[in-house]
Design a protein around this motif. Structure first.
Motif, PDB file in Angstrom:
ATOM      1  N   SER A 225       0.855  -1.184   0.000  1.00 15.84           N
ATOM      2  CA  SER A 225       0.000   0.000   0.000  1.00 15.84           C
ATOM      3  C   SER A 225       0.886   1.228   0.000  1.00 15.84           C
ATOM      4  O   SER A 225       2.114   1.139   0.029  1.00 15.84           O
ATOM      5  CB  SER A 225      -0.912   0.006   1.235  1.00 15.84           C
ATOM      6  OG  SER A 225      -0.163   0.362   2.378  1.00 15.84           O
ATOM      7  N   GLU A 226       0.239   2.367   0.030  1.00 18.12           N
ATOM      8  CA  GLU A 226       0.991   3.617  -0.020  1.00 18.12           C
ATOM      9  C   GLU A 226       1.825   3.848   1.230  1.00 18.12           C
ATOM     10  O   GLU A 226       2.768   4.628   1.220  1.00 18.12           O
ATOM     11  CB  GLU A 226       0.041   4.803  -0.234  1.00 18.12           C
ATOM     12  CG  GLU A 226      -0.901   5.101   0.929  1.00 18.12           C
ATOM     13  CD  GLU A 226      -2.135   4.229   0.915  1.00 18.12           C
ATOM     14  OE1 GLU A 226      -3.017   4.428   1.779  1.00 18.12           O
ATOM     15  OE2 GLU A 226      -2.234   3.332   0.046  1.00 18.12           O
TER      16      GLU A 226
ATOM     17  N   GLY B  62       5.746   1.400   0.889  1.00 19.10           N
ATOM     18  CA  GLY B  62       6.900   1.829   0.122  1.00 19.10           C
ATOM     19  C   GLY B  62       7.710   0.682  -0.434  1.00 19.10           C
ATOM     20  O   GLY B  62       7.258  -0.456  -0.537  1.00 19.10           O
ATOM     21  N   LYS B  63       8.973   1.011  -0.784  1.00 17.65           N
ATOM     22  CA  LYS B  63       9.833   0.055  -1.469  1.00 17.65           C
ATOM     23  C   LYS B  63      10.153  -1.168  -0.615  1.00 17.65           C
ATOM     24  O   LYS B  63      10.288  -2.271  -1.142  1.00 17.65           O
ATOM     25  CB  LYS B  63      11.139   0.743  -1.875  1.00 17.65           C
ATOM     26  CG  LYS B  63      11.087   1.458  -3.213  1.00 17.65           C
ATOM     27  CD  LYS B  63      12.481   1.861  -3.630  1.00 17.65           C
ATOM     28  CE  LYS B  63      12.474   2.422  -5.053  1.00 17.65           C
ATOM     29  NZ  LYS B  63      13.842   2.765  -5.498  1.00 17.65           N
TER      30      LYS B  63
ATOM     31  N   THR C  15      11.385   0.049  -8.616  1.00 16.80           N
ATOM     32  CA  THR C  15      10.773   1.365  -8.814  1.00 16.80           C
ATOM     33  C   THR C  15       9.679   1.293  -9.871  1.00 16.80           C
ATOM     34  O   THR C  15       8.608   1.905  -9.734  1.00 16.80           O
ATOM     35  CB  THR C  15      11.837   2.388  -9.222  1.00 16.80           C
ATOM     36  OG1 THR C  15      12.828   2.462  -8.192  1.00 16.80           O
ATOM     37  CG2 THR C  15      11.216   3.761  -9.433  1.00 16.80           C
TER      38      THR C  15
ATOM     39  N   LEU D 214       6.634  -0.304  -8.363  1.00 12.05           N
ATOM     40  CA  LEU D 214       6.040   0.601  -7.381  1.00 12.05           C
ATOM     41  C   LEU D 214       5.250   1.707  -8.045  1.00 12.05           C
ATOM     42  O   LEU D 214       4.135   2.045  -7.623  1.00 12.05           O
ATOM     43  CB  LEU D 214       7.130   1.192  -6.480  1.00 12.05           C
ATOM     44  CG  LEU D 214       6.656   2.113  -5.355  1.00 12.05           C
ATOM     45  CD1 LEU D 214       5.711   1.376  -4.412  1.00 12.05           C
ATOM     46  CD2 LEU D 214       7.843   2.684  -4.594  1.00 12.05           C
ATOM     47  N   GLU D 215       5.803   2.284  -9.113  1.00 12.70           N
ATOM     48  CA  GLU D 215       5.090   3.351  -9.826  1.00 12.70           C
ATOM     49  C   GLU D 215       3.808   2.821 -10.455  1.00 12.70           C
ATOM     50  O   GLU D 215       2.778   3.501 -10.463  1.00 12.70           O
ATOM     51  CB  GLU D 215       6.005   3.967 -10.898  1.00 12.70           C
ATOM     52  CG  GLU D 215       7.184   4.747 -10.337  1.00 12.70           C
ATOM     53  CD  GLU D 215       6.746   5.861  -9.405  1.00 12.70           C
ATOM     54  OE1 GLU D 215       5.781   6.582  -9.735  1.00 12.70           O
ATOM     55  OE2 GLU D 215       7.350   5.998  -8.319  1.00 12.70           O
TER      56      GLU D 215
ATOM     57  N   VAL E 240       2.033   0.253  -9.345  1.00 11.47           N
ATOM     58  CA  VAL E 240       1.091   0.000  -8.253  1.00 11.47           C
ATOM     59  C   VAL E 240       0.417   1.298  -7.815  1.00 11.47           C
ATOM     60  O   VAL E 240      -0.802   1.358  -7.622  1.00 11.47           O
ATOM     61  CB  VAL E 240       1.810  -0.667  -7.062  1.00 11.47           C
ATOM     62  CG1 VAL E 240       0.922  -0.651  -5.810  1.00 11.47           C
ATOM     63  CG2 VAL E 240       2.184  -2.102  -7.406  1.00 11.47           C
ATOM     64  N   LYS E 241       1.203   2.371  -7.681  1.00 11.04           N
ATOM     65  CA  LYS E 241       0.638   3.661  -7.269  1.00 11.04           C
ATOM     66  C   LYS E 241      -0.363   4.173  -8.306  1.00 11.04           C
ATOM     67  O   LYS E 241      -1.432   4.699  -7.956  1.00 11.04           O
ATOM     68  CB  LYS E 241       1.750   4.676  -7.062  1.00 11.04           C
ATOM     69  CG  LYS E 241       2.598   4.424  -5.821  1.00 11.04           C
ATOM     70  CD  LYS E 241       3.686   5.481  -5.669  1.00 11.04           C
ATOM     71  CE  LYS E 241       4.476   5.283  -4.387  1.00 11.04           C
ATOM     72  NZ  LYS E 241       5.563   6.288  -4.246  1.00 11.04           N
TER      73      LYS E 241
ATOM     74  N   GLU F  99      -3.497   2.196  -7.980  1.00  8.91           N
ATOM     75  CA  GLU F  99      -4.257   2.564  -6.791  1.00  8.91           C
ATOM     76  C   GLU F  99      -5.062   3.841  -7.017  1.00  8.91           C
ATOM     77  O   GLU F  99      -6.162   3.995  -6.490  1.00  8.91           O
ATOM     78  CB  GLU F  99      -3.326   2.708  -5.589  1.00  8.91           C
ATOM     79  CG  GLU F  99      -2.830   1.372  -5.056  1.00  8.91           C
ATOM     80  CD  GLU F  99      -1.966   1.505  -3.825  1.00  8.91           C
ATOM     81  OE1 GLU F  99      -1.435   2.613  -3.595  1.00  8.91           O
ATOM     82  OE2 GLU F  99      -1.823   0.514  -3.100  1.00  8.91           O
ATOM     83  N   LEU F 100      -4.524   4.743  -7.827  1.00  8.76           N
ATOM     84  CA  LEU F 100      -5.279   5.953  -8.167  1.00  8.76           C
ATOM     85  C   LEU F 100      -6.542   5.608  -8.963  1.00  8.76           C
ATOM     86  O   LEU F 100      -7.541   6.323  -8.908  1.00  8.76           O
ATOM     87  CB  LEU F 100      -4.406   6.918  -8.972  1.00  8.76           C
ATOM     88  CG  LEU F 100      -3.348   7.698  -8.185  1.00  8.76           C
ATOM     89  CD1 LEU F 100      -2.474   8.517  -9.136  1.00  8.76           C
ATOM     90  CD2 LEU F 100      -4.010   8.619  -7.159  1.00  8.76           C
TER      91      LEU F 100
ATOM     92  N   GLN G 223      -6.519  -2.067  -5.231  1.00  5.50           N
ATOM     93  CA  GLN G 223      -6.037  -2.181  -3.855  1.00  5.50           C
ATOM     94  C   GLN G 223      -5.389  -3.555  -3.724  1.00  5.50           C
ATOM     95  O   GLN G 223      -6.053  -4.575  -3.841  1.00  5.50           O
ATOM     96  CB  GLN G 223      -7.191  -2.042  -2.865  1.00  5.50           C
ATOM     97  CG  GLN G 223      -6.750  -1.984  -1.413  1.00  5.50           C
ATOM     98  CD  GLN G 223      -7.943  -1.879  -0.493  1.00  5.50           C
ATOM     99  OE1 GLN G 223      -8.706  -2.834  -0.335  1.00  5.50           O
ATOM    100  NE2 GLN G 223      -8.120  -0.727   0.130  1.00  5.50           N
TER     101      GLN G 223
END
Length: 525
Positions: free
Chosen positions: A332-333, A336-337, A359, A362-363, A365-366, A369-370, A374
């Motif tokens: 989740s937010e 992090g890494k 990275t 992670l980008e 996933v973010k 999520e927007l 989830q």
């Protein structure tokens, strides 16, 4: 020095069946019986043979099931007032059930004797003593459940003690103190149990309900007070707020308090048995349940994850392997890494901590999520996504097309049908199926088509389905998030899909679910 053994009695098939929205068929009860026997539960109380034809049929069926570790127990009441045990139809049914042990309950609270049984205190003592003596004469091991004992002991301690003495004097193998209203504090349970053990000098047990949320704590307190049997239901469900949860009591007794209950390899089945029983009951095992829940060994905060990697004892009171569960690192937010790196290492153990792929994932996933995704509750979808980023994902199948048809009668959908076309390599399969609603119909059709190429998919079934609107302001045009939980009988996993179309969102979650199963079978996950 090793402590004395604590014996467990599971009453899921009776007490558990009294829970809201729970009903077991005969075959359901046979499946639970087998699961509890494999778990090593010494006593399995399976119902009242005089309550109806289904229980009678079960006891007939149970005689054909070989048990390795457990005794089957039939349940019933003492004989009725002014009636000898040999003249009571309920007592006859207990004997005819053919179980080596029987559990009978009687009244310990004078309020119940007067207001419920409508008889005298002396007649109640006769009913208890004669019933126990008669069943002992029939060669049965007799467990006497002193119903409402703690309420009776609080109001009229002398009479409550007379009732349990009557059972002991008649030869009861166990006298079990019941907190039937589930409202006695653990400290009070311990004190009363100590007194009973001191005065009776026979094996004593405890049976707690959970109306104030203390059933497990009160059961453990009773053991500290001298009780050597704990009765409950395996995952805690039952009438009102449920019973003492044996999947919590068992590991706490053995792993924390040092009381032997089951073999080590049986302890490692703890989570699997909880899932089997929840599945048979058509209930979702709560993530928050101690030891066996999906969240019992889950970590989300970045600092916690980092600490667990360095030394698991920092945030885990036991190793999840001891109870057959697994550690989950939630993405989740807030993680992090560090959190994501742990998940990637599960897919590729050689991945260095400074790899650019981390990275990149992670980008992604973010960004997802927007859009409403989830992943903290959908680790299976996350692992499939990671494989795609690492170039390790080979799709096992592709859904080429699908169509859904619904027939409507009097404003209510009566049936839904779906057809789909699946491609595997250069082969195609087109199938159709029906379901209770369009999502169910499409799920059935896709599963049927994929099973032609991968027979193992036939064992996969959906166990939970959740939908949530993730854009409240968009009203009916909102994106929806669909989470589906699936099982193949051994493992349980959750996948996620998001779309403005609930069917498309469901389909994305379903495709991930089937892919995850096939990737596990290939040894990639």
């Amino acid at each position: 020095m090793e402590r004395e053994r604590v014996w467990l009695l599971d009453s899921t098939m009776r007490d558990g069946a009294q829970g809201k929205n729970i009903s077991f068929s005969v075959e359901d009860k046979v499946e639970i019986l087998r699961a509890l026997d494999r778990q090593g539960i010494p006593y399995i109380e399976a119902g009242n043979p005089s309550s109806g034809p289904k229980d009678l049929l079960f006891f007939e069926r149970a005689r054909q099931v070989p048990l390795e570790h457990s005794k089957l127990v039939a349940f019933g009441a003492t004989c009725r007032k002014f009636l000898a045990p040999q003249e009571d139809r309920g007592i006859a049914a207990l004997c005819e059930a053919g179980t080596p042990a029987v559990c009978i309950f009687g009244k310990s609270w004078d309020l119940h004797v007067k207001d419920v049984l409508k008889t005298t205190l002396e007649e109640n003592l006769r009913m208890i003593g004669e019933t126990v003596a008669y069943l002992k004469g029939q060669g049965k091991e007799v467990l006497y459940d002193a119903e409402h004992f703690f309420d009776g002991y609080r109001q009229n301690p002398r009479y409550a003690m007379e009732t349990v003495r009557a059972a002991r004097d008649a030869g009861a193998d166990w006298v079990v103190l019941c907190d039937t209203n589930g409202a006695t504090l653990p400290s009070e349970v311990r004190r009363a149990t100590q007194q009973v053990c001191r005065e009776l000098g026979c094996p004593v047990g405890i049976h707690c309900h959970n109306d104030i949320g203390c059933a497990v704590a009160a059961s453990l307190a009773a053991v500290e007070g001298g009780a050597r049997m704990v009765q409950g239901t395996y995952v805690g469900f039952g009438e009102r707020c449920g019973n003492a949860n044996l999947s919590t009591v068992l590991p706490t007794l053995q792993l924390k308090m040092g009381y032997p209950c089951v073999e080590r390899e049986q302890m490692a089945r703890l989570t699997k048995t909880a899932r089997i029983i929840s599945d048979v009951a058509n209930l979702t095992l709560p993530d928050s349940m101690p030891y066996v829940g999906g969240g019992a060994f889950s970590h989300k905060a970045g600092m916690h994850v980092d600490a667990v990697h360095k030394n698991s004892r920092t945030f885990e009171h036991i190793s999840p392997d001891l109870v057959g569960n697994k550690r989950h690192i939630l993405i989740s937010e807030v993680g992090g890494k560090a959190v994501l790196y742990h998940s990637i290492r599960k897919v590729d153990p050689t991945m260095p901590p400074d790899a650019p792929e981390i990275t990149e994932v992670l980008e992604d996933v973010k960004a997802r999520e927007l859009r409403g995704y989830q992943y903290e509750s959908a680790e299976a979808s996350l692992q499939v996504l990671i494989l795609k980023h690492l170039g390790m994902h080979r799709p096992h199948f592709k859904l080429e097309l699908y169509r859904i048809f619904s027939e409507q009668e009097s404003g209510v959908f009566s049936t839904s049908s779906a057809i789909c076309k699946v491609r595997v390599g250069d082969q195609y399969e087109m199938t159709a199926d029906e379901g209770r609603g369009p999502v169910n119909a499409l799920d059935n059709a896709v599963r049927k088509a994929v099973t032609r190429f991968y027979p193992a998919i036939a064992r996969v079934r959906l166990t939970d389905y959740k939908v949530r609107v993730v854009e409240q302001s968009a009203n009916s045009a909102s994106r929806v998030r669909v989470l589906i939980e699936s099982t193949d009988g051994e493992n349980v996993w959750t996948t996620v899909g998001v779309s403005h179309d609930i069917i498309r969102a469901s389909l994305r979650a379903q495709v991930d679910s089937l892919e995850y199963k096939l990737l596990r079978d290939d040894g990639i996950l």
